[in-house]
Design an enzyme around this catalytic site. Structure first.
Site, PDB file in Angstrom:
ATOM      1  N   GLY A  22       0.824  -1.200   0.000  1.00  0.00           N
ATOM      2  CA  GLY A  22       0.000   0.000   0.000  1.00  0.00           C
ATOM      3  C   GLY A  22       0.856   1.247   0.000  1.00  0.00           C
ATOM      4  O   GLY A  22       2.065   1.175   0.120  1.00  0.00           O
ATOM      5  N   GLY A  68       0.626   2.657   7.640  1.00  0.00           N
ATOM      6  CA  GLY A  68       0.756   1.831   8.836  1.00  0.00           C
ATOM      7  C   GLY A  68       1.276   0.430   8.604  1.00  0.00           C
ATOM      8  O   GLY A  68       1.118  -0.429   9.457  1.00  0.00           O
ATOM      9  N   LYS A  99      -8.154   4.707  -6.287  1.00  0.00           N
ATOM     10  CA  LYS A  99      -8.540   5.791  -7.193  1.00  0.00           C
ATOM     11  C   LYS A  99      -9.792   6.485  -6.693  1.00  0.00           C
ATOM     12  O   LYS A  99      -9.901   7.717  -6.712  1.00  0.00           O
ATOM     13  CB  LYS A  99      -8.769   5.246  -8.601  1.00  0.00           C
ATOM     14  CG  LYS A  99      -7.462   4.805  -9.267  1.00  0.00           C
ATOM     15  CD  LYS A  99      -7.709   4.155 -10.615  1.00  0.00           C
ATOM     16  CE  LYS A  99      -6.388   3.796 -11.276  1.00  0.00           C
ATOM     17  NZ  LYS A  99      -6.580   3.039 -12.509  1.00  0.00           N
ATOM     18  N   SER A 141      -4.396   3.067 -17.959  1.00  0.00           N
ATOM     19  CA  SER A 141      -5.727   3.371 -17.438  1.00  0.00           C
ATOM     20  C   SER A 141      -6.165   4.817 -17.683  1.00  0.00           C
ATOM     21  O   SER A 141      -7.283   5.195 -17.366  1.00  0.00           O
ATOM     22  CB  SER A 141      -5.806   3.044 -15.945  1.00  0.00           C
ATOM     23  OG  SER A 141      -4.999   3.943 -15.226  1.00  0.00           O
TER      24      SER A 141
HETATM   25  N1  LIG Z   1      -4.607   2.683  11.185  1.00  0.00           N
HETATM   26  C1  LIG Z   1      -3.738   3.378  11.894  1.00  0.00           C
HETATM   27  N2  LIG Z   1      -3.945   3.575  13.201  1.00  0.00           N
HETATM   28  C2  LIG Z   1      -3.059   4.275  13.932  1.00  0.00           C
HETATM   29  N3  LIG Z   1      -1.922   4.790  13.478  1.00  0.00           N
HETATM   30  C3  LIG Z   1      -1.630   4.598  12.186  1.00  0.00           C
HETATM   31  C4  LIG Z   1      -2.515   3.878  11.334  1.00  0.00           C
HETATM   32  N4  LIG Z   1      -1.969   3.839  10.099  1.00  0.00           N
HETATM   33  C5  LIG Z   1      -0.807   4.500  10.173  1.00  0.00           C
HETATM   34  N5  LIG Z   1      -0.574   4.949  11.415  1.00  0.00           N
HETATM   35  C6  LIG Z   1       0.594   5.685  11.857  1.00  0.00           C
HETATM   36  O1  LIG Z   1       1.172   6.345  10.755  1.00  0.00           O
HETATM   37  C7  LIG Z   1       2.579   6.380  10.821  1.00  0.00           C
HETATM   38  C8  LIG Z   1       3.187   5.918   9.535  1.00  0.00           C
HETATM   39  O2  LIG Z   1       2.995   4.526   9.381  1.00  0.00           O
HETATM   40  P1  LIG Z   1       4.111   3.536   8.839  1.00  0.00           P
HETATM   41  O3  LIG Z   1       5.455   4.064   9.057  1.00  0.00           O
HETATM   42  O4  LIG Z   1       3.804   2.200   9.347  1.00  0.00           O
HETATM   43  O5  LIG Z   1       3.789   3.596   7.308  1.00  0.00           O
HETATM   44  P2  LIG Z   1       4.222   2.605   6.144  1.00  0.00           P
HETATM   45  O6  LIG Z   1       2.954   2.052   5.589  1.00  0.00           O
HETATM   46  O7  LIG Z   1       5.229   1.672   6.606  1.00  0.00           O
HETATM   47  O8  LIG Z   1       4.812   3.597   5.084  1.00  0.00           O
HETATM   48  P3  LIG Z   1       6.015   3.395   4.018  1.00  0.00           P
HETATM   49  O9  LIG Z   1       5.436   2.682   2.851  1.00  0.00           O
HETATM   50  O10 LIG Z   1       6.387   4.788   3.665  1.00  0.00           O
HETATM   51  O11 LIG Z   1       7.066   2.662   4.711  1.00  0.00           O
HETATM   52  C9  LIG Z   1       2.959   5.527  11.986  1.00  0.00           C
HETATM   53  O12 LIG Z   1       3.317   6.345  13.045  1.00  0.00           O
HETATM   54  C10 LIG Z   1       1.683   4.766  12.296  1.00  0.00           C
HETATM   55  O13 LIG Z   1       1.602   4.467  13.668  1.00  0.00           O
END
Ligand SMILES: Nc1ncnc2c1ncn2[C@@H]1O[C@H](COP(=O)(O)OP(=O)(O)OP(=O)(O)O)[C@@H](O)[C@H]1O
Ligand SMILES: [Mg+2]
Length: 759
Positions: free
Chosen positions: A334, A339, A701, A658
């Protein structure tokens, strides 16, 4: 010359002065001649003895004798009484003894003293020896020695001359002394050997204690390694390897250059937590609670994790061994900030395992994963070994971050090594090139993350169980901000809930005006900024608590809104259509602009378009041209005109099929003068026949369209089932138009009436 009764002594030798009692019939004689006998051979010399007692026991005579002196037997004859008598020549020792015995006597006494000392005499025997003054008698004391055999005693008896006898006695005693000395030396050596070991042990222990006290660990490096290896509880094969290397190290000596390489190697071998495991917690309910505590939403991921744990738990309860083929690798895919990484950490926490992140972005070399062979200078183990070291356990959660950014070149393909790592059928025997021993990775829970699937090497993707993170809707973001991000940032800025307050509307304002992202990372930063300014005011005591962040305060802290709802401004004019796209950063809207001018017929494309996108532009132009009459476009319009399609923002590379419908819409709008409806976004691939083909990433999208303020979306009919994935609150606010053909699409997208404009 005397005639004396002969008493033969079988295998016994008696000396003058040594009383004996023997079974012998001596009749009325007062003296007898005792002579040693062995078999049928008699000694050459015997002793004349006085009979001191005679008794008859059970019809046989027994007599006690006191031997007086030596005598040499002569002729024997049986007398009238039937008793055998011999003629003896008596040979008492000369008294005084010849002068040359003096030196011998001194020597003899010294030797005997030493013998007695070695034997541990309590003084009685030496007193007895000292009481004997005549050298002849002194020599005879040698016969008391338990070590002399019959022949030696006989020889001693046969030595009639005192000098000769004393010389012989001295020789015999010297032999005994030598033997005793050897025995003592052996005993001493054995004893001192044992003591020495004990001593060394004690000294070593003391040295160790002293070293520990001084905080040093110099000294016997090898010893220390040996101890560490013994303590590491390695698998037998690994231990053997370690011990082999250690032996090599010892042979080499510490100063050798290679020795330091061996030490480095041993250090790495010892750094692997061979026998350490975290106690795994297989409680799906507890896991769900932990996951919920850390993250809002993400129901799908959480369910998959709890299911995974439930299956493991069941297998364990039923006593089934770990099935090596059962584990697909959970891969979280994603946009940034949704997160993925942080839920990985939660999974580790929920299952009681350690967490290690292993970033694969930009890794192009297989050796990064597997290590270099030890023959290379500066060789090191690969990332996996390092990850295990960092985890300190053999069963951590290892997150392979950014698997979509793996590279491959002449140095070898890292994904090949990863394939092996991730394959549950192989990874219990993973070989790191540097360590060169088998490593069991089957206990590790591997998770992977990526922003997009396209660039994940195919075979790798094949082994993955993909879970999509499509980004959050505004409402989800509001919930995340309220329940997680805001409290966390408040705490981070040294404040608490009594200091500041914010409500959902303000959060929503921050989300829509200051962020444009699928995830929440930027949102968290903006909230941080708001709080930084607030914290400064609270610290200065400027304001009464709690400080309520209202829209005005938010605007003041964050300055000018960064994003405007630009869709309305951009569309509503002809020649521009709004497309929907998925980039590595999540869904986004993109505007396709078309223009035409006089020139040689052709198509100019700008905006860093990839090959596939350029082709869709050509297809779009061909389609519009071939359907000109249906669209009410004059054929002549195309003559001598050059067309230009541009997709801003020009600096960002874009690709994919697309945008096909969007290009058709933009060109049709240009040629008909009819604007595209302003609140409408579209996506779909177009064929030359005008069929609209399905596309990927619909949910992302739609979320992007919603965030950008669009209310209608045109999509390929075959993507209509994907709408189920779109959160309800978004679906309720939007209208969707599934279409089969470009014709249908144009009918929906173009305003019925042309605007007066210059093409
Ligand atoms: N559903 C959620 N609930 C609570 N906090 C969230 C949620 N989604 C993301 N966060 C918070 O957002 C921040 C960024 O998330 P994270 O670093 O895990 O992203 P990622 O998907 O690994 O991104 P990347 O692809 O850039 O590595 C973190 O501090 C995380 O705790
Ligand atoms: Mg991440």
């Amino acid at each position: 010359m005397a005639h004396l009764r002969l008493v033969a002594l079988d295998d016994v030798v008696v000396f003058p002065g040594m009383p004996v009692t023997l079974p012998a019939d001596v009749g009325g004689d007062t003296r007898a001649f005792l002579i040693p006998r062995h078999g049928s051979g008699y000694a050459k010399v015997g002793v004349v003895a006085e009979v001191t007692e005679r008794v008859a026991i059970g019809g046989r005579g027994v007599a006690s004798f006191m031997p007086l002196h030596r005598a040499v037997p002569g002729a024997a004859q049986t007398g009238a009484d039937g008793v055998l008598r011999v003629e003896v020549e008596e040979r008492p020792d000369l008294d005084p003894a010849p002068a040359e015995t003096r030196a011998l006597e001194r020597e003899y006494r010294a030797v005997v003293e030493e013998i007695l000392e070695l034997r541990g005499d309590d003084g009685r025997i030496s007193a007895f020896v000292r009481s004997i003054t005549h050298p002849g008698a002194l020599a005879d004391t040698a016969a008391y020695s338990p070590d002399l055999n019959f022949d030696q005693k006989r020889e001693l008896l046969e030595a009639l001359e005192v000098v000769e006898r004393l010389t012989l006695a001295l020789r015999l005693q010297q032999e005994r002394l030598a033997e005793l000395r050897v025995r003592k030396r052996i005993r001493d050596e054995v004893e001192s050997g044992a003591q020495k070991q004990q001593r060394e042990y004690l000294l070593r222990r003391q040295m160790e204690a002293i070293r520990k006290e001084l905080g040093e660990n110099e000294g016997s490096v090898a010893e220390e390694y040996r101890k560490k290896i013994a303590d590491a509880a390695m698998p037998p094969a690994v231990q053997k390897q370690a011990e082999g290397e250690l032996a090599r190290f010892e042979r080499m000596g510490e100063s050798n250059a290679e020795a330091s390489m061996i030490r480095t190697y041993l250090d790495w071998l010892l750094a692997v937590p061979w026998s350490t495991r975290s106690e795994e917690r297989l409680d799906p309910q507890h896991a769900r609670e932990v996951l919920d505590a850390d993250h809002a939403g993400l129901d799908d991921v959480k369910r998959r994790i709890t299911e995974y744990l439930a299956v493991r738990k069941l297998r364990k309860e039923r006593g089934l061994t770990d099935d090596r083929r059962s584990g697909a690798i959970l891969t979280l895919i994603g946009p940034p900030g949704t997160g993925k990484t942080s839920i990985g950490e939660s999974i580790a926490r929920a299952t009681g395992r350690k967490f290690v992140r292993m970033s694969l972005g930009g890794v192009r070399d297989e050796a990064e994963i597997r290590g270099h062979r030890r023959t290379y200078i500066g060789a090191l183990p690969g990332r996996l070994v390092r990850a295990l070291r960092d985890a300190g356990t053999m069963n951590p959660v290892i997150m392979l971050d950014e698997v979509d950014k793996l590279g491959a070149d002449w140095r070898g393909d890292p994904s090949a090594a990863l394939l092996e790592v991730l394959d549950p059928a192989q990874n219990h025997g993973f070989q790191d090139h540097y360590l060169d021993v088998e490593l069991d990775l089957s206990q590790v829970l591997f998770l992977a993350t990526a922003n997009v699937t396209d660039t994940i090497p195919g075979p790798l993707l094949d082994r993955m169980e993909v879970i999509r993170f499509d980004g959050y809707t505004t409402e989800e973001k509001v919930a995340i901000a309220r329940d997680y991000l805001w409290p966390r940032q408040v705490e981070r800025h040294g404040l608490d809930a009594t200091d500041v307050a914010i409500d959902s509307d303000v959060l929503r304002l921050v989300i829509t005006h200051y962020t444009r992202e699928a995830g929440v990372r930027q949102l968290e930063r903006e909230l941080g900024t708001v709080l930084r300014k607030t914290a400064a005011r609270v610290a200065a005591g400027e304001v009464p608590k709690p400080v309520v962040i209202d829209p005005a305060a938010a605007l003041e802290a964050l300055r000018r809104p960064r994003f405007h709802q630009e869709v309305a401004a951009r569309t509503g004019v002809p020649c521009v259509a709004t497309g929907l796209a998925v980039t590595g950063a999540g869904g986004d809207v993109l505007f396709v602009e078309a223009a035409s001018m006089a020139g040689k017929a052709g198509l100019v494309l700008t905006g860093q378009l990839g090959d596939v996108m350029r082709e869709s532009a050509r297809i779009a132009l061909t389609y519009v041209r071939s359907h000109a009459s249906e669209l009410g476009i004059d054929e002549g319009t195309f003559e001598g005109r050059e067309f230009h399609v541009h997709v801003p923002a020009g600096a960002i590379p874009k690709d994919g099929p697309s945008a096909g419908v969007t290009m058709v819409a933009a060109l049709a709008s240009l040629l008909t003068g009819r604007p595209v409806k302003s609140a409408l976004g579209m996506t779909g691939e177009v064929t030359l026949q005008g069929l609209v083909l399905p596309i990927g990433g619909l949910k992302q999208k739609v979320l992007a369209a919603h965030a950008a303020g669009l209310t209608e979306v045109i999509l390929p009919e075959r993507n209509a089932p994907d709408l189920d994935d779109v959160p309800t609150d978004v679906r309720e606010h939007m209208r969707f138009h599934p279409v089969k053909t470009a014709e249908e699409m144009l009918a929906l997208a173009l305003e019925p009436r042309p605007l007066a404009m210059a093409a």
